[in-house]
Enzyme design. Structure first.
Site, PDB file in Angstrom:
ATOM      1  N   ASP A 303     -21.832 -28.659 -33.375  1.00  0.00           N
ATOM      2  CA  ASP A 303     -22.901 -28.979 -34.313  1.00  0.00           C
ATOM      3  C   ASP A 303     -23.462 -30.349 -33.911  1.00  0.00           C
ATOM      4  O   ASP A 303     -22.934 -31.035 -33.020  1.00  0.00           O
ATOM      5  CB  ASP A 303     -22.417 -28.952 -35.769  1.00  0.00           C
ATOM      6  CG  ASP A 303     -23.589 -28.771 -36.746  1.00  0.00           C
ATOM      7  OD1 ASP A 303     -24.751 -28.951 -36.338  1.00  0.00           O
ATOM      8  OD2 ASP A 303     -23.344 -28.456 -37.923  1.00  0.00           O
TER       9      ASP A 303
HETATM   10  C1  NOJ Z   1     -26.847 -29.551 -38.298  1.00  0.00           C
HETATM   11  C2  NOJ Z   1     -26.527 -28.330 -39.101  1.00  0.00           C
HETATM   12  O1  NOJ Z   1     -25.238 -28.444 -39.662  1.00  0.00           O
HETATM   13  C3  NOJ Z   1     -26.593 -27.032 -38.319  1.00  0.00           C
HETATM   14  O2  NOJ Z   1     -26.491 -25.962 -39.219  1.00  0.00           O
HETATM   15  C4  NOJ Z   1     -27.851 -26.947 -37.516  1.00  0.00           C
HETATM   16  O3  NOJ Z   1     -27.894 -25.738 -36.828  1.00  0.00           O
HETATM   17  C5  NOJ Z   1     -27.913 -28.144 -36.587  1.00  0.00           C
HETATM   18  N1  NOJ Z   1     -27.937 -29.365 -37.357  1.00  0.00           N
HETATM   19  C6  NOJ Z   1     -29.133 -28.095 -35.678  1.00  0.00           C
HETATM   20  O4  NOJ Z   1     -30.273 -28.389 -36.375  1.00  0.00           O
END
Ligand code: NOJ
Length: 783
Positions: A303
């Site tokens: 993430d």
């Molecule tokens: C953080 C988020 O937790 C995740 O769900 C997302 O896909 C990523 N950022 C990318 O934007």
């Protein structure tokens, strides 16, 4: 028409790559070792190409494939990098995201394909969460349809729109189980149940990836956030989790497993720690479970900066250690933190990371790119990009999805007949509330390229239906804020009308989704005051709640005759709501989360364990006065039960359930050996049925649910667990026998020997309209 989902049915779909549909159980038994016929990343035919390319790559170029940056709008702390062009030309970037036009993706792609030494294309990603340009209801709303084929179609539309811009990878579905409404990201998932969550996970993956990943209109799915993210303590986003292996296996892992079995090309590792080990550096979940047990061949992406965040977690003291630990645990690609770019090559040279691991991770990324057909077709077709968007059939699907996502919570006589559906003919309506005409909020918290101008707002649709002259619309108050004068104007307008419709709730962007945990779950701002003042006029009131979670509104449920949970319905919010309010569409959505009475009940979920002192015989409606009422597992100032249970939702008609009938009263455990993964069996061992009758005067669709409880197990099991559901259409007066075919895994548990097994137990089976009702039938599993 009947659409069935039982443990057996879901499995057939997974293995056969057929769209979810009217499957029955009883298909041939499939053993764990049988490799499903999966295409895409599982196509071994790609391996020759992958190996040939890998053989030409330098260490730096391999590491480059493992590096991903956000080149567009940041959705979190950024790296401050601006040198993407140079890095791309040097082969130092494998993936980019947050770019969303064909022109932009093509410009970056040209650098990769034309300037980099090996011409390896970039894979472009984006959070396409519940639609790209055609926005569907938020995922919590989509799940409330209990209609996986519809969700699959919605995901297909999203894929065809996103891919037209060159985006071939979506960071969706979020398959995190959410048991706590304080957690803002409950809005992004399918709720609290692993069975329903698994059915939805498969539906999204099939929809995004289509029948061929290399089709121009398919995108790679990314099941996230692996794993346990929804178990954040106190419902506070990014918080730590403590999850026993038993709960991990039975609750949090199954939807991921379903996504993997459906062929999900990628998985995203989560922000949270699990029992002290960050999920983005967790060898047990990422390597043992995902790779070794499930045979996942795709890419694990971190993430956003979750590798760097292991330093804040306290399991690494510097970037090199963070990179090494995450990489060796099984994270292939580094989203944004840049630590793989900065350290991986040096870690290989110093012997701290084996070259073979780098090869394997690069291989997975290359395989993804070959599977997507990116080498043959790296560019988006700029001339035809616009044609993919907002097609009439996509908009019509968005309306159907919105209608099916609505959950009718209450509909009482006011004064003699239920207030909904509203009478046709001319009557003056007061439309009050901050969300009545708020197109951006209708789009939901994470709306891809959704635009407010694409939304048909509730106000616009209602005005069209009743005529401007019969509609008095006032905002009343804002979602937050508002003055005494605003309140007075609302009351004034309510007094003039025959019926009042209140549109209240949360701000989609600021109060739901990521980083929006709430400690208070009532209506924000002065909306409760507005509600009470309007109800005090004595006019019949319909309350429409727009929210990304259930809200604790005991006063409303006591005093408002009709309440509809609308979540955030997407671009067709207005037409869907108006058609529903006026009875052209009959509500059939059901809750996928237990609706709390008060925040103190959270986390609240129906599939809880019993305790040694269950409170089911105590009177919980008042403080305890006797020992029998007191020394049980309860609150002294609140009931244990939810306001509305999981699975609950009303219709404009009524359904009567007959008794639950089983084809046998006894099974033998020895003939029910559960498969090691606990989900993959298709052999029918029990059929259970119940007659369901439409006792009202309208046609309606009912989601019939089957639950089981196992008692006498080596490890205590939930008081109920969903094992199947079917959507049934019934004409007025019609009776249908609804039959479920259950496979052995419906009776399996993660036992005290740390494996999925069927034990000799007593089983209770219920078929009913929700998790709190239905007639019980008994079954025994003998040794
Ligand atoms: C953080 C988020 O937790 C995740 O769900 C997302 O896909 C990523 N950022 C990318 O934007």
């Amino acid at each position: 028409m009947i659409r069935k989902f039982s443990a057996a049915a879901v499995l057939c779909i997974v293995l056969a790559w057929r769209p979810l549909g009217a499957q029955t159980g009883g298909a041939a038994s499939v053993s764990h070792s049988a490799v499903p016929a999966r295409t895409g990343i599982y196509d071994v035919g790609l391996d020759v190409k992958v190996e040939a390319l890998l053989g030409k790559m330098t260490l730096e170029e391999k590491v480059g494939q493992l590096v991903q940056y956000s080149a567009g709008q940041p959705t979190g702390p950024g790296t401050g990098r601006t040198d993407y062009n140079d890095m791309i030309a040097k082969g130092q970037i494998g993936a980019l995201f947050n770019i969303s036009t064909a022109k932009e993706t093509n410009a970056y792609q040209r650098l990769a394909v034309e300037k980099s030494r090996l011409h390896i294309p970039i894979v472009f990603g984006l959070d396409v969460i519940h639609g790209f340009r055609t926005e569907f209801p938020i995922p919590l709303g989509l799940a409330s349809t209990w209609d996986p084929p519809l969700v699959e179609k919605a995901a297909r539309v999203a894929a065809s729109e996103a891919s037209a811009t060159g985006i071939r990878w979506t960071f969706s579905p979020m398959v995190d189980i959410a048991r706590d409404a304080r957690w803002g990201r409950m809005a992004e998932g399918a709720g609290e149940d692993p069975f329903l969550g698994s059915a939805m996970a498969s539906a999204y993956v099939h929809g995004y990836q289509g029948s061929r990943l290399d089709a121009a209109d398919s995108v790679a799915a990314c099941a996230k956030h692996f794993v346990g993210y929804g178990a954040a303590e106190g419902g506070r986003d990014y918080n730590s989790t403590e999850i026993s292996e038993h709960t991990l296996r039975q609750v949090y892992l199954p939807p991921f497993h379903a996504a993997v079995n459906a062929g999900s090309a990628t998985i995203m590792s989560a922000f949270n720690s699990i029992n002290g080990v960050p999920a983005s550096a967790n060898p047990f979940t990422l390597t043992q479970v995902l790779r070794k047990e499930w045979g996942f061949r795709g890419v694990v992406d971190s993430d956003w900066t979750s590798i760097l965040e292991t330093i804040a977690h306290g399991t690494a003291n510097d970037g090199a250690t963070a990179a090494r630990k995450s990489f060796l645990a099984g994270v292939d690609m580094d989203m944004v933190s840049s630590l793989y770019h900065d350290h991986l090559a040096a870690l290989v040279r110093s012997g701290q990371v084996p070259q073979a691991n780098i090869d394997e991770a690069a291989r997975r990324v290359l395989r993804l790119k070959f599977a997507l057909g990116l080498f043959e077709r790296p560019y988006a077709d700029e001339a035809h990009e616009a044609e993919a968007m907002l097609r009439p059939e996509s908009i019509s699907l968005a309306r159907t999805a919105a209608e099916r996502s609505l959950v009718l919570l209450k509909n009482e006589p006011a004064p003699d007949t239920p207030i909904l559906p509203l009478a046709g003919g001319v009557q003056d309506i007061a439309l009050i509330g901050p969300l009545a005409d708020d197109p951006p909020s209708m789009l939901g918290s994470w709306a891809g390229l959704g635009r407010a101008e694409d939304v048909v707002s509730f106000h616009a649709a209602l005005a069209k239906h009743v005529g401007e002259q019969h509609l008095f619309q006032v905002k009343g108050v804002g979602i937050t804020g508002g003055t005494d004068e605003d309140l007075a104007a609302a009351v004034e307008s309510a007094r003039k009308a025959a019926v009042v419709i209140l549109a209240l709730g949360e701000h989609a962007g600021e109060m739901t989704g990521e980083a929006t945990s709430r400690a208070h779950l009532g209506l924000p701002g002065r909306q409760q005051e507005l509600l009470e003042k309007v109800v005090a006029t004595g006019k019949p009131v319909v309350l429409i709640l727009f929210s990304g979670r259930p809200l604790t509104l005991p006063w409303a449920f006591d005093h408002v005759p009709a309440v509809l949970a609308a979540w955030f319905p997407g671009i067709q919010a207005g037409p869907a709501l108006v058609r529903t309010l006026y009875g052209e569409s009959n509500p059939s959505g059901k809750l996928v989360v237990s609706w709390p009475r008060s925040v103190g009940q959270e986390p609240l979920y129906y599939n809880a364990l019993s305790t040694g002192r269950p409170a089911d015989k105590a009177d919980l409606s008042k403080p305890p006065s006797t020992g029998a009422d007191k020394y049980v597992s309860r609150y002294i100032d609140e009931q244990n039960s939810p306001q509305f249970p999981f699975g609950y939702g009303l219709s404009y008609t009524t359904f009567r359930y007959g008794g639950t009938e089983l084809n046998t009263k006894q099974l033998k455990a020895s003939t029910l050996q559960a498969e090691p993964d606990g989900v993959s069996q298709s052999r029918t061992v029990l059929t259970a049925s119940a007659e369901v009758t439409n006792t009202g005067s309208r046609a309606g669709e009912e989601v019939v649910q089957i639950y089981v409880r196992l008692q006498g197990t080596s490890v205590a099991q939930p008081v109920r667990s969903l094992k199947g559901f079917q959507r049934v259409s019934l004409a007025p007066g019609e009776t249908r026998k609804v039959t479920f075919a259950l496979a052995p895994d419906a009776f399996a548990l993660w036992n005290d020997g740390n494996q999925f097994a069927v034990e000799p137990v007593k089983v209770t089976v219920w078929i009913g309209p929700d998790s709190a009702h239905g007639a019980a039938a008994a079954l025994e599993i003998l040794p």
